[in-house]
Design a protein around this motif. Structure first.
Motif, mmCIF file in Angstrom:
data_model
loop_
_atom_site.group_PDB
_atom_site.id
_atom_site.type_symbol
_atom_site.label_atom_id
_atom_site.label_comp_id
_atom_site.label_asym_id
_atom_site.label_seq_id
_atom_site.Cartn_x
_atom_site.Cartn_y
_atom_site.Cartn_z
ATOM 1 N N VAL A 192 2.456 -17.377 18.075
ATOM 2 C CA VAL A 192 3.392 -16.637 17.224
ATOM 3 C C VAL A 192 4.766 -16.646 17.881
ATOM 4 N N PRO A 193 5.768 -17.195 17.220
ATOM 5 C CA PRO A 193 7.098 -17.212 17.844
ATOM 6 C C PRO A 193 7.664 -15.805 17.984
ATOM 7 N N THR A 194 8.393 -15.580 19.051
ATOM 8 C CA THR A 194 8.947 -14.250 19.304
ATOM 9 C C THR A 194 10.018 -13.870 18.276
ATOM 10 N N PHE A 195 10.583 -14.874 17.619
ATOM 11 C CA PHE A 195 11.661 -14.619 16.664
ATOM 12 C C PHE A 195 11.148 -14.530 15.226
ATOM 13 N N TRP A 196 9.858 -14.330 15.053
ATOM 14 C CA TRP A 196 9.260 -14.281 13.713
ATOM 15 C C TRP A 196 8.476 -12.985 13.565
ATOM 16 N N GLY A 197 8.545 -12.364 12.376
ATOM 17 C CA GLY A 197 7.794 -11.135 12.156
ATOM 18 C C GLY A 197 8.006 -10.599 10.758
ATOM 19 N N GLY A 198 7.469 -9.417 10.524
ATOM 20 C CA GLY A 198 7.522 -8.846 9.185
ATOM 21 C C GLY A 198 8.270 -7.531 9.126
ATOM 22 N N PHE A 199 8.594 -7.155 7.892
ATOM 23 C CA PHE A 199 9.217 -5.868 7.607
ATOM 24 C C PHE A 199 8.397 -5.145 6.549
ATOM 25 N N ARG A 200 8.346 -3.845 6.694
ATOM 26 C CA ARG A 200 7.760 -2.989 5.667
ATOM 27 C C ARG A 200 8.868 -2.154 5.051
ATOM 28 N N ILE A 201 8.969 -2.192 3.736
ATOM 29 C CA ILE A 201 9.959 -1.381 3.035
ATOM 30 C C ILE A 201 9.270 -0.109 2.575
ATOM 31 N N THR A 243 3.402 -5.698 16.472
ATOM 32 C CA THR A 243 2.975 -7.009 16.967
ATOM 33 C C THR A 243 1.591 -7.361 16.443
ATOM 34 N N VAL A 244 0.707 -6.392 16.392
ATOM 35 C CA VAL A 244 -0.656 -6.634 15.899
ATOM 36 C C VAL A 244 -0.624 -7.111 14.454
ATOM 37 N N GLU A 245 0.191 -6.468 13.625
ATOM 38 C CA GLU A 245 0.292 -6.868 12.216
ATOM 39 C C GLU A 245 0.865 -8.278 12.096
ATOM 40 N N ASN A 246 1.883 -8.580 12.900
ATOM 41 C CA ASN A 246 2.488 -9.910 12.857
ATOM 42 C C ASN A 246 1.491 -10.995 13.258
ATOM 43 N N VAL A 247 0.760 -10.760 14.346
ATOM 44 C CA VAL A 247 -0.205 -11.746 14.840
ATOM 45 C C VAL A 247 -1.316 -11.966 13.821
ATOM 46 N N LYS A 248 -1.798 -10.892 13.228
ATOM 47 C CA LYS A 248 -2.889 -11.002 12.252
ATOM 48 C C LYS A 248 -2.473 -11.850 11.062
ATOM 49 N N ASP A 264 0.867 -1.173 0.000
ATOM 50 C CA ASP A 264 0.000 0.000 0.000
ATOM 51 C C ASP A 264 0.903 1.222 0.000
ATOM 52 N N ASP A 265 0.319 2.395 0.206
ATOM 53 C CA ASP A 265 1.125 3.614 0.145
ATOM 54 C C ASP A 265 2.202 3.675 1.225
ATOM 55 N N LYS A 266 2.052 2.853 2.266
ATOM 56 C CA LYS A 266 3.060 2.840 3.331
ATOM 57 C C LYS A 266 4.271 1.994 2.972
ATOM 58 N N GLY A 267 4.104 1.031 2.043
ATOM 59 C CA GLY A 267 5.255 0.244 1.658
ATOM 60 C C GLY A 267 4.948 -1.189 1.278
ATOM 61 N N PHE A 268 6.032 -1.954 1.108
ATOM 62 C CA PHE A 268 5.988 -3.335 0.634
ATOM 63 C C PHE A 268 6.352 -4.262 1.799
ATOM 64 N N VAL A 269 5.523 -5.271 2.047
ATOM 65 C CA VAL A 269 5.643 -6.088 3.260
ATOM 66 C C VAL A 269 6.047 -7.526 2.942
ATOM 67 N N PHE A 270 6.982 -8.052 3.737
ATOM 68 C CA PHE A 270 7.293 -9.479 3.717
ATOM 69 C C PHE A 270 7.565 -9.927 5.144
ATOM 70 N N TYR A 271 7.526 -11.251 5.346
ATOM 71 C CA TYR A 271 7.717 -11.826 6.691
ATOM 72 C C TYR A 271 8.905 -12.772 6.671
ATOM 73 N N THR A 272 9.539 -12.924 7.835
ATOM 74 C CA THR A 272 10.728 -13.762 7.922
ATOM 75 C C THR A 272 11.027 -14.108 9.374
ATOM 76 N N ASN A 273 11.994 -14.979 9.559
ATOM 77 C CA ASN A 273 12.542 -15.245 10.882
ATOM 78 C C ASN A 273 13.427 -14.062 11.259
#
Length: 211
Positions: free
Chosen positions: A167-176, A116-121, A68-77
């Motif tokens: 949701v593992p604590t070592f997992w989440g996403g990044f927004r570019i 955290t909310v985005e990761n959990v969702k 979206d206008d905020k950026g490009f999202v992917f998830y990873t360890n």
């Protein structure tokens, strides 16, 4: 055949300034939808390039999960090599190669962790096997055999057979957050069309680049 002899002509389409949308994210979404409609394999696959503390670049392919206008999202360890490198240098490059359409999109920007909310969702929306795999695999760590990984997966699968996977604590996403977005359309005689959108204080400027 020599590698230097392998070539083809790019003559599918052209790209003109009048065809571009004012917002490059809208233009990206148009091209992405066209890649999906064309039945391309893995149209959301993108190369993510990062740089380590010595200046050594690394690349890998991940899947785009939101834009979206905020950026490009992917998830990873978050313990993966890419995440560790982003922690040192948050400047990231993305590349989408849509070869059958003779198109490429190149993005530069700055990575930030998702909430955290985005990761959990998103984690809750994944198939259960993918959730378990995220816990079983300490991405980028060295393992002596595949059997160790498979054994851990089966152990966790049994453990969470009746319940939800946390949701593992070592997992989440990044927004570019994009700073530049370039659209490349192949052209005849190597006269490709390239348009570069650059973000200046929230406003997008566009320039045509020589191929």
């Amino acid at each position: 055949m020599e590698l230097s002899d392998i070539r083809r002509e790019y003559a599918r389409d052209g790209l003109r300034r009048k065809d571009l949308k004012a917002n490059p994210v809208d233009q990206f979404n148009l091209w992405l939808q066209q890649a999906i409609d064309a039945g391309l394999t893995d149209p959301t696959a993108m190369t993510v390039a990062t740089v380590d503390e010595t200046g050594q670049p690394f690349q890998r392919i991940v899947l785009l999960k939101n834009v979206d206008d905020k950026g490009f999202v992917f998830y990873t360890n978050l313990g993966s090599r890419k995440a560790q490198q982003i922690a040192v240098n948050s400047k990231v490059s993305l590349h989408f190669p849509w070869h059958p359409l003779e198109r490429q999109v190149h993005i530069t920007g700055v990575a930030e962790k998702l909430s955290t909310v985005e990761n959990v969702k998103y984690f809750a929306s994944r198939p259960k096997e993918s959730q378990i795999a995220a816990i079983a695999s300490r991405q980028s760590s060295r393992i002596s055999a595949r059997g160790i990984l498979e054994g851990k997966f089966l152990e966790l699968k049994k453990q969470f057979e009746q319940g939800e996977v946390p949701v593992p604590t070592f997992w989440g996403g990044f927004r570019i957050r994009p700073e530049s977005i370039e659209f490349w359309q192949g052209g005849e005689h190597r006269l490709h069309d390239r348009f570069l959108f650059s973000n200046h204080d929230g406003q997008w400027d566009v320039d045509r680049l020589a191929p």
